[in-house]
Design a protein around this motif. Structure first.
Motif, mmCIF file in Angstrom:
data_model
loop_
_atom_site.group_PDB
_atom_site.id
_atom_site.type_symbol
_atom_site.label_atom_id
_atom_site.label_comp_id
_atom_site.label_asym_id
_atom_site.label_seq_id
_atom_site.Cartn_x
_atom_site.Cartn_y
_atom_site.Cartn_z
ATOM 1 N N THR A 113 0.828 -1.205 0.000
ATOM 2 C CA THR A 113 0.000 0.000 0.000
ATOM 3 C C THR A 113 0.862 1.254 0.000
ATOM 4 O O THR A 113 0.566 2.234 -0.698
ATOM 5 N N GLY A 114 1.941 1.219 0.778
ATOM 6 C CA GLY A 114 2.866 2.347 0.791
ATOM 7 C C GLY A 114 3.473 2.597 -0.577
ATOM 8 O O GLY A 114 3.655 3.754 -0.992
ATOM 9 N N ILE A 115 3.764 1.515 -1.290
ATOM 10 C CA ILE A 115 4.288 1.651 -2.658
ATOM 11 C C ILE A 115 3.240 2.323 -3.547
ATOM 12 O O ILE A 115 3.557 3.222 -4.338
ATOM 13 N N ALA A 116 1.967 1.896 -3.404
ATOM 14 C CA ALA A 116 0.891 2.517 -4.187
ATOM 15 C C ALA A 116 0.764 3.999 -3.850
ATOM 16 O O ALA A 116 0.554 4.841 -4.743
ATOM 17 N N ASP A 117 0.892 4.319 -2.572
ATOM 18 C CA ASP A 117 0.812 5.729 -2.163
ATOM 19 C C ASP A 117 1.966 6.547 -2.731
ATOM 20 O O ASP A 117 1.776 7.688 -3.161
ATOM 21 N N VAL A 118 3.149 5.969 -2.727
ATOM 22 C CA VAL A 118 4.309 6.664 -3.285
ATOM 23 C C VAL A 118 4.104 6.893 -4.784
ATOM 24 O O VAL A 118 4.442 7.964 -5.321
ATOM 25 N N VAL A 119 3.522 5.898 -5.467
ATOM 26 C CA VAL A 119 3.214 6.046 -6.901
ATOM 27 C C VAL A 119 2.222 7.190 -7.096
ATOM 28 O O VAL A 119 2.398 8.044 -7.989
ATOM 29 N N ALA A 120 1.172 7.235 -6.267
ATOM 30 C CA ALA A 120 0.161 8.287 -6.384
ATOM 31 C C ALA A 120 0.757 9.664 -6.093
ATOM 32 O O ALA A 120 0.463 10.641 -6.794
ATOM 33 N N ILE A 121 1.590 9.742 -5.071
ATOM 34 C CA ILE A 121 2.227 11.013 -4.718
ATOM 35 C C ILE A 121 3.043 11.542 -5.892
ATOM 36 O O ILE A 121 3.025 12.738 -6.209
ATOM 37 N N SER A 122 3.761 10.640 -6.547
ATOM 38 C CA SER A 122 4.566 11.039 -7.709
ATOM 39 C C SER A 122 3.691 11.618 -8.810
ATOM 40 O O SER A 122 4.063 12.593 -9.473
ATOM 41 N N ALA A 123 2.505 11.004 -8.995
ATOM 42 C CA ALA A 123 1.583 11.505 -10.021
ATOM 43 C C ALA A 123 1.058 12.891 -9.662
ATOM 44 O O ALA A 123 0.969 13.785 -10.513
ATOM 45 N N ALA A 307 0.067 11.057 1.257
ATOM 46 C CA ALA A 307 1.151 11.112 2.233
ATOM 47 C C ALA A 307 0.685 10.599 3.590
ATOM 48 O O ALA A 307 1.404 9.869 4.281
ATOM 49 N N SER A 308 -0.545 10.937 3.966
ATOM 50 C CA SER A 308 -1.115 10.462 5.222
ATOM 51 C C SER A 308 -1.249 8.941 5.218
ATOM 52 O O SER A 308 -0.927 8.265 6.197
ATOM 53 N N SER A 309 -1.726 8.398 4.110
ATOM 54 C CA SER A 309 -1.890 6.942 3.999
ATOM 55 C C SER A 309 -0.544 6.236 4.093
ATOM 56 O O SER A 309 -0.394 5.236 4.799
ATOM 57 N N ALA A 310 0.460 6.764 3.386
ATOM 58 C CA ALA A 310 1.796 6.162 3.441
ATOM 59 C C ALA A 310 2.377 6.269 4.850
ATOM 60 O O ALA A 310 3.006 5.328 5.351
ATOM 61 N N ASN A 311 2.149 7.406 5.481
ATOM 62 C CA ASN A 311 2.639 7.619 6.845
ATOM 63 C C ASN A 311 2.000 6.631 7.818
ATOM 64 O O ASN A 311 2.669 6.036 8.668
#
Length: 480
Positions: A113-123, A307-311
């Motif tokens: 999930t953190g990887i997905a969040d990092v992908v979304a943040i990049s977008a 960022a909140s989700s990844a955190n």
């Protein structure tokens, strides 16, 4: 994954237990924040393109089912306050193997999930800096997450509190804006005007039939990832008997508020067939209505949401590794806490694993392709964890009927609803075969369970060898 069980003595100046420093205010906002994840902000564009307006029913059905899963979890957590996480009651009720599989799978869930969040943040970052390297922005955020989580648990709670406040204010503003634009019949470049009829006048509520309706379940399931976070944080909650019931019972209202009304607000302004599958519809809504400044603000909101989700994911994974180490099925170093009562080694290890997201973006630059693949894997793994919660509940009802009778927070419809929810998860797994991108992820995910099974067998052999060696030594000493 290391599974050493001999616990080395911790330094005297470091705490040995997690501190219950999260307050009711922190947990309530963490629960709300967990219900507003990256799947809603980033993934709802694709779900709208697949299911059309019927996606509203998809979110309602999933929310209904997960409410009962959370009620089962709540009853289990409060039946024994020594339970720190799902792996604790799974190990106690189903056996050590269940604690091992659940703990490590939940850890892997949040890494994915953190990887997905990092992908979304990049977008989202590309909205302001389209020329900036996508993988570099992902790397930057991983470094920021490490820095933030090294702080105290209370500091984490404060960060999540304000992250959640931003998301709540943004969604409420979005709903009000959608209603206002619809009432004004505001002209839009995507349609003649904003209005309620945009929901059904572009092919009806089920424009792609049942196949489209069913296809929307995959990313919609991922949108609810994090809903169980209150259970993970229970070990650090000051008053779990008051906090958990209140937050779990609020889930239905949150689903209606944050999913149903928010998506309806989007569709009355920008019809579902004008929403891009590759972009966040929350940002696109204000872009299409000619309000670029508002679009920038919403982009900031969805970025902070990711960022909140990844955190939160990093918080969960570090605590899960702490629990696994205490059970003796993870390296003993993960059980060591910093002077601020933070499981630092688990934190650093989880963040290191997030770098896989940076690598994925580097090799597959299409953000939505990576996001769909990763979120499908995460959805499958989370459904496994939710299923273990239900199975644990069924065993709990059989083993401890007295505890159930004395519980102040009983799961409604008990055993029957547990079986219905388990059947629903099997149904969703079958739906993943319908789409090529989700089918690929479904075929890859079993490799994780194969690796876990191998690790469990190695753990059992190691434990058996150690016990056999100790017994043999004792017999030799007795003969001597």
């Amino acid at each position: 994954m290391a599974v050493e069980t001999n616990q080395a003595p911790l330094p005297a100046q470091t705490p040995e237990k997690l501190r219950r420093t999260l307050t009711n205010r922190h947990i309530q906002l963490m629960a709300i924040g967990g219900a507003i994840g990256t799947g809603l902000f980033m993934g709802s564009g694709k779900t709208l393109s697949l299911a059309g307006p019927s996606i509203v029913f998809v979110y309602m059905i999933i929310g209904f089912m997960l409410f009962f899963v959370m009620r089962a979890m709540g009853e289990l957590m409060l039946s024994n306050l020594s339970y720190k996480s799902f792996s604790d009651f799974a190990a106690n009720l189903l056996g050590p193997w269940a604690g091992y599989f659940t703990g490590w799978t939940y850890w892997f869930c949040w890494v994915v999930t953190g990887i997905a969040d990092v992908v979304a943040i990049s977008a989202y970052f590309q909205f302001w800096f389209p020329g900036f390297s996508i993988w570099m922005s992902a790397l930057l955020y991983v470094v920021v997450f490490v820095t933030l989580n090294i702080a105290t648990v209370k500091m984490f709670g404060e960060m999540e509190f304000w992250f959640a406040i931003i998301k709540i204010v943004a969604i409420v503003a979005l709903i009000i804006a959608g209603a206002t634009l619809a009432a004004m019949h505001y002209p839009s470049s995507a349609t003649d005007h904003a209005g309620l009829d945009n929901i059904w006048r572009h092919g009806g509520v089920f424009p792609h039939g049942l196949s489209g309706f069913f296809a929307g379940f995959q990313i919609a399931i991922f949108a609810f990832v994090g809903i169980e976070l209150v259970g993970t944080a229970a070990a650090e909650t000051a008053d779990p008997e008051q906090v958990l019931p209140r937050d779990i019972n609020a889930i239905p209202l949150r689903v209606i508020m944050f999913y149903v009304l928010a998506l309806l607000a989007i569709m009355v302004v920008t019809p579902w067939n004008a929403v891009s599958a590759d972009r966040s519809p929350f940002v696109a809504m204000f872009t299409l209505t000619g309000l670029p400044a508002a679009a920038g603000i919403v982009n900031f909101v969805v970025l902070t949401s990711a960022a909140s989700s990844a955190n939160s994911g990093i918080f969960s994974t570090s605590r899960m590794l702490f629990g696994l180490a205490e059970q003796g099925v993870a390296h003993r170093r993960f059980a060591q806490l910093s002077r601020r009562a933070v499981p630092l080694n688990g934190l650093l290890f989880s963040c290191l694993c997030l770098l896989a997201g940076v690598a994925l973006i580097y090799f597959i630059p299409n953000v939505m392709t990576v996001f769909t693949l990763v979120t499908t894997v995460a959805a499958i793994l989370f459904m496994f964890v939710w299923s273990i919660i239900l199975c644990s509940y069924l065993v709990y009802r059989r083993k401890y009927p007295q505890r159930h009778r004395q519980s102040r927070f009983k799961m409604p419809l008990g055993r029957g609803m547990s079986w219905i929810c388990l059947g629903f998860f099997l149904f969703v797994l079958a739906l993943l075969v319908l789409q090529n991108d989700t089918r690929d992820a479904l075929l890859v995910t079993p490799l994780w369970f194969v690796a876990l099974a191998a690790g469990w067998q190695w753990q059992r052999r190691k434990t058996h060898t150690r016990l056999y060696g100790a017994d043999k030594l004792n017999r030799e000493r007795n003969r001597g």
